[in-house]
Design a protein around this motif. Structure first.
Motif, PDB file in Angstrom:
ATOM      1  N   MET A  35       0.893  -1.336   0.003  1.00  0.00           N
ATOM      2  CA  MET A  35      -0.047  -0.193   0.075  1.00  0.00           C
ATOM      3  C   MET A  35       0.804   1.136  -0.021  1.00  0.00           C
ATOM      4  SD  MET A  35      -2.930  -0.885   2.713  1.00  0.00           S
ATOM      5  CE  MET A  35      -3.999  -2.277   2.431  1.00  0.00           C
ATOM      6  N   ILE A  36       1.674   1.277   1.127  1.00  0.00           N
ATOM      7  CA  ILE A  36       2.673   2.380   1.049  1.00  0.00           C
ATOM      8  C   ILE A  36       3.321   2.756  -0.294  1.00  0.00           C
ATOM      9  CG2 ILE A  36       4.515   3.396   2.180  1.00  0.00           C
ATOM     10  CD1 ILE A  36       3.358   1.901   4.633  1.00  0.00           C
ATOM     11  N   CYS A  37       4.307   1.691  -0.684  1.00  0.00           N
ATOM     12  CA  CYS A  37       4.899   1.832  -1.779  1.00  0.00           C
ATOM     13  C   CYS A  37       4.265   2.150  -2.879  1.00  0.00           C
ATOM     14  CB  CYS A  37       5.846   0.690  -2.279  1.00  0.00           C
ATOM     15  SG  CYS A  37       7.097   0.165  -0.733  1.00  0.00           S
ATOM     16  N   GLY A  38       3.067   1.255  -3.420  1.00  0.00           N
ATOM     17  CA  GLY A  38       2.357   1.734  -4.374  1.00  0.00           C
ATOM     18  C   GLY A  38       1.535   3.051  -4.618  1.00  0.00           C
ATOM     19  N   ASN A  39       1.161   3.495  -3.471  1.00  0.00           N
ATOM     20  CA  ASN A  39       0.716   4.940  -3.601  1.00  0.00           C
ATOM     21  C   ASN A  39       1.798   6.067  -3.343  1.00  0.00           C
ATOM     22  OD1 ASN A  39      -2.592   4.473  -3.255  1.00  0.00           O
ATOM     23  ND2 ASN A  39      -1.822   2.986  -1.789  1.00  0.00           N
ATOM     24  N   LEU A  40       2.687   5.725  -2.903  1.00  0.00           N
ATOM     25  CA  LEU A  40       3.741   6.700  -2.881  1.00  0.00           C
ATOM     26  C   LEU A  40       4.347   7.041  -4.403  1.00  0.00           C
ATOM     27  CD1 LEU A  40       5.389   8.260  -0.834  1.00  0.00           C
ATOM     28  CD2 LEU A  40       7.170   6.514  -0.868  1.00  0.00           C
ATOM     29  N   VAL A  42       2.480   6.974  -7.018  1.00  0.00           N
ATOM     30  CA  VAL A  42       1.354   7.862  -7.478  1.00  0.00           C
ATOM     31  C   VAL A  42       1.567   9.129  -6.984  1.00  0.00           C
ATOM     32  CG1 VAL A  42      -1.085   8.420  -7.609  1.00  0.00           C
ATOM     33  CG2 VAL A  42      -0.564   5.969  -7.646  1.00  0.00           C
ATOM     34  N   ILE A  43       1.807   9.374  -5.656  1.00  0.00           N
ATOM     35  CA  ILE A  43       1.999  10.644  -5.060  1.00  0.00           C
ATOM     36  C   ILE A  43       3.255  11.585  -5.689  1.00  0.00           C
ATOM     37  CG2 ILE A  43       2.584  12.017  -2.978  1.00  0.00           C
ATOM     38  CD1 ILE A  43       0.973   9.595  -1.453  1.00  0.00           C
ATOM     39  N   ILE A  44       4.363  10.584  -5.763  1.00  0.00           N
ATOM     40  CA  ILE A  44       5.531  11.141  -6.342  1.00  0.00           C
ATOM     41  C   ILE A  44       5.390  11.714  -7.712  1.00  0.00           C
ATOM     42  CG2 ILE A  44       7.699  10.884  -7.049  1.00  0.00           C
ATOM     43  CD1 ILE A  44       7.941   9.100  -4.467  1.00  0.00           C
ATOM     44  N   SER A  45       4.581  10.838  -8.617  1.00  0.00           N
ATOM     45  CA  SER A  45       4.512  11.051  -9.969  1.00  0.00           C
ATOM     46  C   SER A  45       3.566  12.421 -10.124  1.00  0.00           C
ATOM     47  CB  SER A  45       3.472  10.018 -10.593  1.00  0.00           C
ATOM     48  OG  SER A  45       4.493   8.622 -10.572  1.00  0.00           O
ATOM     49  N   LEU A  61      -4.505  12.148  -6.519  1.00  0.00           N
ATOM     50  CA  LEU A  61      -3.404  12.286  -5.413  1.00  0.00           C
ATOM     51  C   LEU A  61      -3.984  12.333  -4.088  1.00  0.00           C
ATOM     52  CD1 LEU A  61      -0.448  13.467  -4.558  1.00  0.00           C
ATOM     53  CD2 LEU A  61      -1.289  15.687  -4.868  1.00  0.00           C
ATOM     54  N   SER A  62      -5.171  12.992  -3.639  1.00  0.00           N
ATOM     55  CA  SER A  62      -5.698  13.075  -2.612  1.00  0.00           C
ATOM     56  C   SER A  62      -6.033  11.514  -2.281  1.00  0.00           C
ATOM     57  CB  SER A  62      -6.945  13.987  -2.624  1.00  0.00           C
ATOM     58  OG  SER A  62      -7.716  13.956  -1.269  1.00  0.00           O
ATOM     59  N   LEU A  63      -6.641  10.671  -3.013  1.00  0.00           N
ATOM     60  CA  LEU A  63      -7.237   9.245  -3.030  1.00  0.00           C
ATOM     61  C   LEU A  63      -6.044   8.471  -2.652  1.00  0.00           C
ATOM     62  CD1 LEU A  63      -9.291   7.282  -3.152  1.00  0.00           C
ATOM     63  CD2 LEU A  63      -8.701   7.092  -5.567  1.00  0.00           C
ATOM     64  N   ALA A  64      -4.633   8.904  -3.405  1.00  0.00           N
ATOM     65  CA  ALA A  64      -3.647   8.005  -2.915  1.00  0.00           C
ATOM     66  C   ALA A  64      -2.867   8.400  -1.477  1.00  0.00           C
ATOM     67  CB  ALA A  64      -2.436   8.331  -4.181  1.00  0.00           C
ATOM     68  N   VAL A  65      -3.131   9.573  -1.102  1.00  0.00           N
ATOM     69  CA  VAL A  65      -2.690  10.018   0.296  1.00  0.00           C
ATOM     70  C   VAL A  65      -3.637   9.266   1.405  1.00  0.00           C
ATOM     71  CG1 VAL A  65      -2.642  11.820   2.173  1.00  0.00           C
ATOM     72  CG2 VAL A  65      -1.647  12.182  -0.299  1.00  0.00           C
ATOM     73  N   THR A  66      -4.790   9.009   1.055  1.00  0.00           N
ATOM     74  CA  THR A  66      -5.690   8.198   1.987  1.00  0.00           C
ATOM     75  C   THR A  66      -5.293   6.820   2.069  1.00  0.00           C
ATOM     76  OG1 THR A  66      -7.773   9.725   1.146  1.00  0.00           O
ATOM     77  CG2 THR A  66      -8.302   7.767   2.144  1.00  0.00           C
ATOM     78  N   ASP A  67      -5.164   6.304   0.869  1.00  0.00           N
ATOM     79  CA  ASP A  67      -4.774   4.860   0.678  1.00  0.00           C
ATOM     80  C   ASP A  67      -3.202   4.498   1.340  1.00  0.00           C
ATOM     81  OD1 ASP A  67      -6.998   4.127  -0.745  1.00  0.00           O
ATOM     82  OD2 ASP A  67      -6.282   4.363  -2.844  1.00  0.00           O
TER      83      ASP A  67
END
Length: 310
Positions: A35-40, A42-45, A61-67
């Motif tokens: 979860m952390i690596c996958g959404n990180l 997305v956030i960095i991208s 991005l907001s959804l990825a922070v939530t996840d």
């Protein structure tokens, strides 16, 4: 103290569940890291590549922070609580886990609400989309989503602070008549709104498809952008509907559903936070390229923020 040990029987449980606990903890740690690596990624991208600085991607991005926070906060808290089953020794931690759980689940579905509104204007009102849905409007939607989620989480968690027996376990869910309004505002109402909006989008899209049958490129562009976000919504509903449906039936008192089944549904819901980045990577070419550049370390070798992601 004697009564506390008798009620909890923590030492006996720890001895009996050691093997199961190790296997469970390995599963949770793996799920959390994914979860952390996958959404990180997305956030960095979205933050790094200027091509991805769009209203829709800010909502993603907001959804990825939530996840990411589900993997970083909710799952570790749940693991610690599974190791210490006595309510007295983990009361505050239990309340914190409940608070973050409700906050992040509500935030996820409200972010999906905002994404559906964004897609509605993009498809149904394309000529006025850029004026109605800009960065300022998107940021306002994100702030409202998180604020409403926080208020809901605080009201639900705070309401039961003094009503619990210290000898009880920290439940992974609460299914009582008093807690039944929570899922209604947290899940059912937003889900109905989202489904209504997407049905409207589908109807308009079919009309547009008839008008632009000769424009194959336009159809392809539409399908890639909107179908992917519809899949994100579908995955969310598949993951979370079993849990909220079973809790709703349980709270009405008409059905008795085994606790283990509802807890399994809860874990299915949490696993949704791992799936969204996989959907983006599979369906969005620009996210795939962004992920490759980040994982290969290319972005650390120079300034590639203006790179055109194909």
């Amino acid at each position: 103290m004697g009564e506390y040990h008798h009620l909890c029987n923590e030492s006996a449980e720890l001895h009996e569940q050691t093997v199961m606990s190790y296997a469970f903890n390995i599963f949770v740690v793996t799920l959390s890291l994914l979860m952390i690596c996958g959404n990180l990624l997305v956030i960095i991208s979205v933050i790094y590549f200027k091509q991805l600085h769009t209203p829709t991607n800010y909502l993603i991005l907001s959804l990825a922070v939530t996840d990411l926070l589900v993997g970083a906060l909710v799952l570790p808290f749940s693991t610690i609580l599974s190791m210490s089953s006595c309510w007295y020794s983990s009361y505050l931690l239990c309340k914190m886990r409940g608070l973050f759980d409700i906050l992040l689940c509500a935030s996820s579905i409200l972010n999906l609400c905002c994404i559906s509104i964004d897609r509605y204007y993009a498809v149904c009102h394309p000529l006025t989309y850029t004026t109605k849905i800009n960065v300022r409007v998107t940021l306002a939607m994100i702030v409202v989503s998180w604020t409403l989620s926080a208020l809901l989480a605080i009201s639900i968690t705070g309401r039961g602070i003094s009503q619990n027996n210290l000898s009880q376990r920290c439940a992974i869910f609460i299914a009582t008549k008093e807690s039944s309004p929570g899922p209604i505002f947290e899940f059912y109402i937003p889900a109905i709104i989202i489904l209504t909006i997407y049905l409207k989008i589908l109807m308009v899209a079919k009309k547009q498809a008839r008008r632009i049958q000769n424009t194959i490129k336009s159809k392809a562009t539409f399908s890639k952008s909107n179908i992917t976000l519809a899949i994100v919504l579908g995955v969310f509903l598949v993951c979370w509907t079993p849990f909220f449906l079973s809790v709703g039936l349980q709270s009405m008192g008409k059905f008795t559903i085994p606790v283990a089944v509802i807890e399994a549904f809860k874990w299915l819901g949490w696993s949704n936070s791992m799936l969204n980045p996989l959907v983006y990577a599979f369906f969005y070419r620009w996210f795939r390229q962004a992920f490759k550049m980040i994982l290969s370390g290319k972005i650390f070798q120079g300034d590639f923020s203006n790179t055109t992601l194909l």
